[in-house]
Write an enzyme that holds these catalytic residues in place. Structure first.
Site, PDB file in Angstrom:
ATOM      1  N   ASP A  59       0.779  -1.254  -0.076  1.00  0.00           N
ATOM      2  CA  ASP A  59       0.047  -0.016   0.017  1.00  0.00           C
ATOM      3  C   ASP A  59       0.702   1.231  -0.081  1.00  0.00           C
ATOM      4  O   ASP A  59       1.978   1.259   0.655  1.00  0.00           O
ATOM      5  CB  ASP A  59      -0.870   0.099   1.255  1.00  0.00           C
ATOM      6  CG  ASP A  59      -1.960  -1.192   1.395  1.00  0.00           C
ATOM      7  OD1 ASP A  59      -2.013  -1.788   0.101  1.00  0.00           O
ATOM      8  OD2 ASP A  59      -2.816  -0.999   2.038  1.00  0.00           O
ATOM      9  N   GLU A  88       0.914  -0.098  -4.783  1.00  0.00           N
ATOM     10  CA  GLU A  88      -0.118   0.939  -4.830  1.00  0.00           C
ATOM     11  C   GLU A  88       0.381   2.304  -5.015  1.00  0.00           C
ATOM     12  O   GLU A  88       1.279   2.618  -4.358  1.00  0.00           O
ATOM     13  CB  GLU A  88      -1.079   1.040  -3.630  1.00  0.00           C
ATOM     14  CG  GLU A  88      -2.235   1.865  -3.636  1.00  0.00           C
ATOM     15  CD  GLU A  88      -2.909   2.089  -2.300  1.00  0.00           C
ATOM     16  OE1 GLU A  88      -4.152   2.109  -2.255  1.00  0.00           O
ATOM     17  OE2 GLU A  88      -1.998   1.938  -1.165  1.00  0.00           O
TER      18      GLU A  88
END
Length: 94
Positions: A59, A88
């Site tokens: 992330d 991400e």
């Protein structure tokens, strides 16, 4: 930019790790010697790889220095060359 009191839109469930970038001083980088958080993150990734995890979703990967990813991914892939990293990112410039 930095405060002991979080703002209303801060991520309360997360912590800010020091990857060796000084954001208060023109993003000066301190990568030599390798920052301790790099070593700890490598150890965590290798631990889970040994447990059979075959991929990691990272992330907000764009908020971690590219130098870290360039350093850690080859080390973890020594344990499992088929390991997958998915990062991400929201900033297309990064």
């Amino acid at each position: 930019m930095f405060s002991a009191q979080p703002k209303y839109d801060d991520w309360y469930e997360t912590i800010k790790l020091n990857y060796g970038v000084d954001y208060q001083n023109s993003e000066k980088q301190y990568f030599d010697p390798i920052p301790p958080v790099w070593l700890k993150m490598r150890d965590i990734l290798i631990f889970w790889t040994h447990k059979g995890v075959d991929g990691f979703r990272c992330d907000m990967a764009e908020m971690v220095p590219i130098a870290f990813w360039n350093w850690v991914i080859p080390q973890v892939k020594k344990v499992n060359p088929d390991l997958i990293f998915i990062g991400e990112a929201y900033n297309p410039k990064v």
